[in-house]
Design an enzyme around this catalytic site. Structure first.
Site, short mmCIF file in Angstrom:
data_model
loop_
_atom_site.label_atom_id
_atom_site.label_comp_id
_atom_site.label_asym_id
_atom_site.label_seq_id
_atom_site.Cartn_x
_atom_site.Cartn_y
_atom_site.Cartn_z
NE ARG A 97 -11.91 32.62 21.80
CZ ARG A 97 -12.87 31.71 21.94
NH1 ARG A 97 -12.94 30.96 22.99
NH2 ARG A 97 -13.76 31.53 21.01
CG HIS A 104 -16.36 28.68 26.57
ND1 HIS A 104 -17.19 28.22 25.57
CD2 HIS A 104 -15.13 28.79 26.01
CE1 HIS A 104 -16.48 28.03 24.47
NE2 HIS A 104 -15.23 28.37 24.71
#
Length: 102
Positions: free
Chosen positions: A77, A82
């Site tokens: 995740r 990111h």
């Protein structure tokens, strides 16, 4: 010890996301996944939901169900949130069969 309503909601979110991934990833080849932005973004969003929900489960629950790779979900995740351009990594994870039933 019974689960609290928040953990039950996180587990429901994870199971629902996993079912949806299973449904629309059937038979999808990497080339199709990579070029179909709608499919890729939807699948990545569902993986984000799984990872975020896994991160909110209690350490006691995760320890009790250590057969599930909680850390991998949370770390993946973070990569999706990111980093960019991780289509191959996402596709590989999406093709895995992970037990998410309790």
């Amino acid at each position: 010890m019974p689960l609290d309503k928040h953990e039950l909601a996180y587990l429901w979110d994870m199971q629902n996301a996993a079912k949806e991934i299973s449904e629309f990833m059937k038979g999808v080849k990497f080339a199709d996944f990579e070029t179909n932005k709608v499919l890729r973004y939807a699948a990545e969003r569902l993986l984000l939901i799984i990872g975020e929900a896994a991160n909110h489960l209690s350490p006691q629950f995760r320890k009790k169900h250590s057969e599930i790779p909680w850390v991998i979900f949370v770390q993946f995740r973070n990569i999706l949130a990111h980093e960019y351009g991780e289509s191959l990594l996402a596709y590989g994870l999406l093709r895995q069969k992970v037990p998410l039933s309790y």
